[in-house]
Enzyme design. Structure first.
Site, short mmCIF file in Angstrom:
data_model
loop_
_atom_site.label_atom_id
_atom_site.label_comp_id
_atom_site.label_asym_id
_atom_site.label_seq_id
_atom_site.Cartn_x
_atom_site.Cartn_y
_atom_site.Cartn_z
CG ASP A 174 -0.27 0.07 2.52
OD1 ASP A 174 0.94 -0.20 2.57
OD2 ASP A 174 -0.94 0.39 3.51
CD GLU A 175 4.56 3.91 2.70
OE1 GLU A 175 3.70 3.60 3.54
OE2 GLU A 175 5.70 4.29 2.99
#
Length: 104
Positions: free
Chosen positions: A39-40
């Site tokens: 998620d990054e």
């Protein structure tokens, strides 16, 4: 960038992560994208000003595209290197959506 997709099953998260990376590749070459964790990601926007405008304008476009295509909120930290952009993300962007931190 930080996407809060932890409420999704893991296989869906991975699928969406791949799709979001594909979305990023519409803004920059694939070599300019570094996925840190599911998620990054870091995106190098150097040299894209004529295509997308200033850094803030570019990340606003990216953030809007993520929302429009996936219905996911996102936050973006802008900085001259990965460390400073991560600090901007963690300290300010998670509250404000977008934060820019410079050496000045």
């Amino acid at each position: 960038m930080c996407f809060n997709i932890s409420w999704l099953p893991k296989h869906k998260m991975l699928c969406i992560d791949v799709q979001i990376t594909e979305l990023f590749s519409t803004f920059v070459p694939f070599e300019a994208i570094l996925t840190y964790i599911v998620d990054e990601s870091w995106i190098t926007l150097d040299g894209t000003e004529k295509l997308h405008g200033s850094l803030v304008e570019a990340v606003q476009k990216i953030r809007s595209a993520i929302w429009n295509q996936f219905g996911l909120p996102s936050c973006i930290g802008i900085g001259p290197n990965r460390f400073i952009s991560k600090v901007a993300l963690d300290v300010y962007a998670k509250k404000q959506g977008i934060a820019e931190c410079t050496y000045e």
